[in-house]
Design a protein around this motif. Sequence first.
Motif, PDB file in Angstrom:
ATOM      1  N   VAL A  30       0.858  -1.187   0.000  1.00 14.25           N
ATOM      2  CA  VAL A  30       0.000   0.000   0.000  1.00 14.25           C
ATOM      3  C   VAL A  30       0.892   1.234   0.000  1.00 14.25           C
ATOM      4  O   VAL A  30       1.770   1.363   0.858  1.00 14.25           O
ATOM      5  N   ALA A  31       0.678   2.131  -0.947  1.00 14.98           N
ATOM      6  CA  ALA A  31       1.414   3.398  -1.009  1.00 14.98           C
ATOM      7  C   ALA A  31       0.442   4.535  -0.696  1.00 14.98           C
ATOM      8  O   ALA A  31      -0.618   4.629  -1.317  1.00 14.98           O
ATOM      9  N   ILE A  32       0.802   5.356   0.270  1.00 16.09           N
ATOM     10  CA  ILE A  32      -0.023   6.505   0.650  1.00 16.09           C
ATOM     11  C   ILE A  32       0.691   7.768   0.177  1.00 16.09           C
ATOM     12  O   ILE A  32       1.838   8.026   0.558  1.00 16.09           O
ATOM     13  N   ALA A  33       0.018   8.543  -0.650  1.00 18.43           N
ATOM     14  CA  ALA A  33       0.591   9.793  -1.160  1.00 18.43           C
ATOM     15  C   ALA A  33       0.937  10.728  -0.007  1.00 18.43           C
ATOM     16  O   ALA A  33       0.366  10.631   1.086  1.00 18.43           O
ATOM     17  N   GLY A  34       1.851  11.641  -0.265  1.00 17.86           N
ATOM     18  CA  GLY A  34       2.225  12.625   0.742  1.00 17.86           C
ATOM     19  C   GLY A  34       0.996  13.349   1.263  1.00 17.86           C
ATOM     20  O   GLY A  34       0.195  13.876   0.482  1.00 17.86           O
ATOM     21  N   GLN A  35       0.849  13.341   2.581  1.00 16.09           N
ATOM     22  CA  GLN A  35      -0.297  13.986   3.214  1.00 16.09           C
ATOM     23  C   GLN A  35       0.115  15.340   3.773  1.00 16.09           C
ATOM     24  O   GLN A  35       1.219  15.515   4.281  1.00 16.09           O
ATOM     25  N   LEU A  36      -0.818  16.280   3.688  1.00 16.40           N
ATOM     26  CA  LEU A  36      -0.606  17.641   4.152  1.00 16.40           C
ATOM     27  C   LEU A  36      -1.554  17.930   5.307  1.00 16.40           C
ATOM     28  O   LEU A  36      -2.466  17.146   5.587  1.00 16.40           O
ATOM     29  N   ALA A  37      -1.389  19.059   5.944  1.00 14.55           N
ATOM     30  CA  ALA A  37      -2.207  19.439   7.100  1.00 14.55           C
ATOM     31  C   ALA A  37      -3.514  20.084   6.645  1.00 14.55           C
ATOM     32  O   ALA A  37      -3.812  21.240   6.951  1.00 14.55           O
ATOM     33  N   LEU A  38      -4.310  19.308   5.915  1.00 16.57           N
ATOM     34  CA  LEU A  38      -5.605  19.774   5.446  1.00 16.57           C
ATOM     35  C   LEU A  38      -6.703  18.962   6.115  1.00 16.57           C
ATOM     36  O   LEU A  38      -6.586  17.745   6.246  1.00 16.57           O
ATOM     37  N   ASP A  39      -7.783  19.648   6.518  1.00 17.43           N
ATOM     38  CA  ASP A  39      -8.913  18.915   7.077  1.00 17.43           C
ATOM     39  C   ASP A  39      -9.764  18.358   5.937  1.00 17.43           C
ATOM     40  O   ASP A  39      -9.431  18.527   4.753  1.00 17.43           O
ATOM     41  N   GLU A  40     -10.864  17.715   6.271  1.00 20.88           N
ATOM     42  CA  GLU A  40     -11.686  17.055   5.248  1.00 20.88           C
ATOM     43  C   GLU A  40     -12.323  18.040   4.275  1.00 20.88           C
ATOM     44  O   GLU A  40     -12.773  17.650   3.199  1.00 20.88           O
ATOM     45  N   ASP A  41     -12.353  19.329   4.629  1.00 23.80           N
ATOM     46  CA  ASP A  41     -12.887  20.349   3.728  1.00 23.80           C
ATOM     47  C   ASP A  41     -11.790  21.035   2.921  1.00 23.80           C
ATOM     48  O   ASP A  41     -12.046  21.996   2.198  1.00 23.80           O
ATOM     49  N   GLY A  42     -10.539  20.557   3.072  1.00 25.44           N
ATOM     50  CA  GLY A  42      -9.428  21.144   2.340  1.00 25.44           C
ATOM     51  C   GLY A  42      -8.873  22.406   2.962  1.00 25.44           C
ATOM     52  O   GLY A  42      -8.125  23.138   2.312  1.00 25.44           O
ATOM     53  N   LYS A  43      -9.219  22.662   4.227  1.00 17.69           N
ATOM     54  CA  LYS A  43      -8.732  23.857   4.918  1.00 17.69           C
ATOM     55  C   LYS A  43      -7.476  23.517   5.715  1.00 17.69           C
ATOM     56  O   LYS A  43      -7.395  22.464   6.357  1.00 17.69           O
ATOM     57  N   LEU A  44      -6.519  24.429   5.692  1.00 14.50           N
ATOM     58  CA  LEU A  44      -5.278  24.257   6.431  1.00 14.50           C
ATOM     59  C   LEU A  44      -5.551  24.181   7.929  1.00 14.50           C
ATOM     60  O   LEU A  44      -6.311  24.978   8.469  1.00 14.50           O
ATOM     61  N   VAL A  45      -4.901  23.235   8.588  1.00 10.81           N
ATOM     62  CA  VAL A  45      -4.958  23.119  10.047  1.00 10.81           C
ATOM     63  C   VAL A  45      -3.599  23.543  10.583  1.00 10.81           C
ATOM     64  O   VAL A  45      -2.571  23.006  10.175  1.00 10.81           O
ATOM     65  N   GLY A  46      -3.582  24.519  11.475  1.00 13.32           N
ATOM     66  CA  GLY A  46      -2.353  24.898  12.157  1.00 13.32           C
ATOM     67  C   GLY A  46      -1.416  25.783  11.380  1.00 13.32           C
ATOM     68  O   GLY A  46      -0.213  25.504  11.319  1.00 13.32           O
ATOM     69  N   GLU A  47      -1.899  26.867  10.824  1.00 12.73           N
ATOM     70  CA  GLU A  47      -0.998  27.760  10.088  1.00 12.73           C
ATOM     71  C   GLU A  47       0.153  28.212  10.984  1.00 12.73           C
ATOM     72  O   GLU A  47      -0.064  28.730  12.084  1.00 12.73           O
ATOM     73  N   GLY A  48       1.384  27.955  10.546  1.00 13.04           N
ATOM     74  CA  GLY A  48       2.568  28.337  11.305  1.00 13.04           C
ATOM     75  C   GLY A  48       2.839  27.493  12.531  1.00 13.04           C
ATOM     76  O   GLY A  48       3.759  27.781  13.298  1.00 13.04           O
ATOM     77  N   ASP A  49       2.070  26.430  12.749  1.00 14.72           N
ATOM     78  CA  ASP A  49       2.158  25.595  13.955  1.00 14.72           C
ATOM     79  C   ASP A  49       2.541  24.169  13.562  1.00 14.72           C
ATOM     80  O   ASP A  49       1.694  23.394  13.110  1.00 14.72           O
ATOM     81  N   ALA A  50       3.809  23.830  13.746  1.00 10.67           N
ATOM     82  CA  ALA A  50       4.295  22.507  13.335  1.00 10.67           C
ATOM     83  C   ALA A  50       3.621  21.384  14.098  1.00 10.67           C
ATOM     84  O   ALA A  50       3.346  20.322  13.533  1.00 10.67           O
ATOM     85  N   VAL A  51       3.337  21.573  15.381  1.00  8.27           N
ATOM     86  CA  VAL A  51       2.688  20.521  16.176  1.00  8.27           C
ATOM     87  C   VAL A  51       1.294  20.231  15.627  1.00  8.27           C
ATOM     88  O   VAL A  51       0.933  19.073  15.397  1.00  8.27           O
ATOM     89  N   ALA A  52       0.509  21.267  15.396  1.00  6.42           N
ATOM     90  CA  ALA A  52      -0.855  21.075  14.872  1.00  6.42           C
ATOM     91  C   ALA A  52      -0.817  20.468  13.476  1.00  6.42           C
ATOM     92  O   ALA A  52      -1.627  19.589  13.149  1.00  6.42           O
ATOM     93  N   GLN A  53       0.120  20.917  12.639  1.00  2.86           N
ATOM     94  CA  GLN A  53       0.201  20.356  11.295  1.00  2.86           C
ATOM     95  C   GLN A  53       0.608  18.888  11.342  1.00  2.86           C
ATOM     96  O   GLN A  53       0.030  18.057  10.636  1.00  2.86           O
ATOM     97  N   ALA A  54       1.565  18.541  12.183  1.00  5.50           N
ATOM     98  CA  ALA A  54       1.995  17.138  12.278  1.00  5.50           C
ATOM     99  C   ALA A  54       0.845  16.256  12.752  1.00  5.50           C
ATOM    100  O   ALA A  54       0.636  15.160  12.217  1.00  5.50           O
ATOM    101  N   ARG A  55       0.100  16.712  13.733  1.00  2.00           N
ATOM    102  CA  ARG A  55      -1.059  15.922  14.215  1.00  2.00           C
ATOM    103  C   ARG A  55      -2.076  15.704  13.098  1.00  2.00           C
ATOM    104  O   ARG A  55      -2.606  14.602  12.941  1.00  2.00           O
TER     105      ARG A  55
END
Length: 132
Positions: A30-55
């Motif tokens: 199974v290959a999973i494409a690179g994931q970004l810090a986007l919620d299910e609506d495509g909105k950024l989670v944690g702008e400027g916040d590495a902890v929130a983006q990593a979660r």
Amino acid sequence: MSELTRITAPDGVFPAAQYSHVVMGTGRFVAIAGQLALDEDGKLVGEGDAVAQARQVFANLGRCLAAAGATFDDVVKLTFFVTDMAHMPAIREARAAHIPDDRLPAASALQVASLVRPEFLMEIEAFAVVST
């Protein structure tokens, strides 16, 4: 879940501290494409916040794995793309919430000049092997 063998220190290779040098398994790849810090609506989670983006990235990885009938236990390789290596502690913390130290996959970390949008601090891809 696939039976995986992890080797953190092959003969003649320095011991790995935060990953396994070798992970072997048999089953469905199974290959999973690179994931970004986007919620299910495509909105950024944690702008400027590495902890929130990593979660958020690890939450997205978990959802992608589940869609493939896999779990974090099946992950054999992670690749971290970060805009600053200073974000790695946040990534390790988020990873630890999903993957215990005794099940660490092989891993690579690369610092990149930028990602697809400047507000993204990281992108993480995964490879898994699920028993058939």
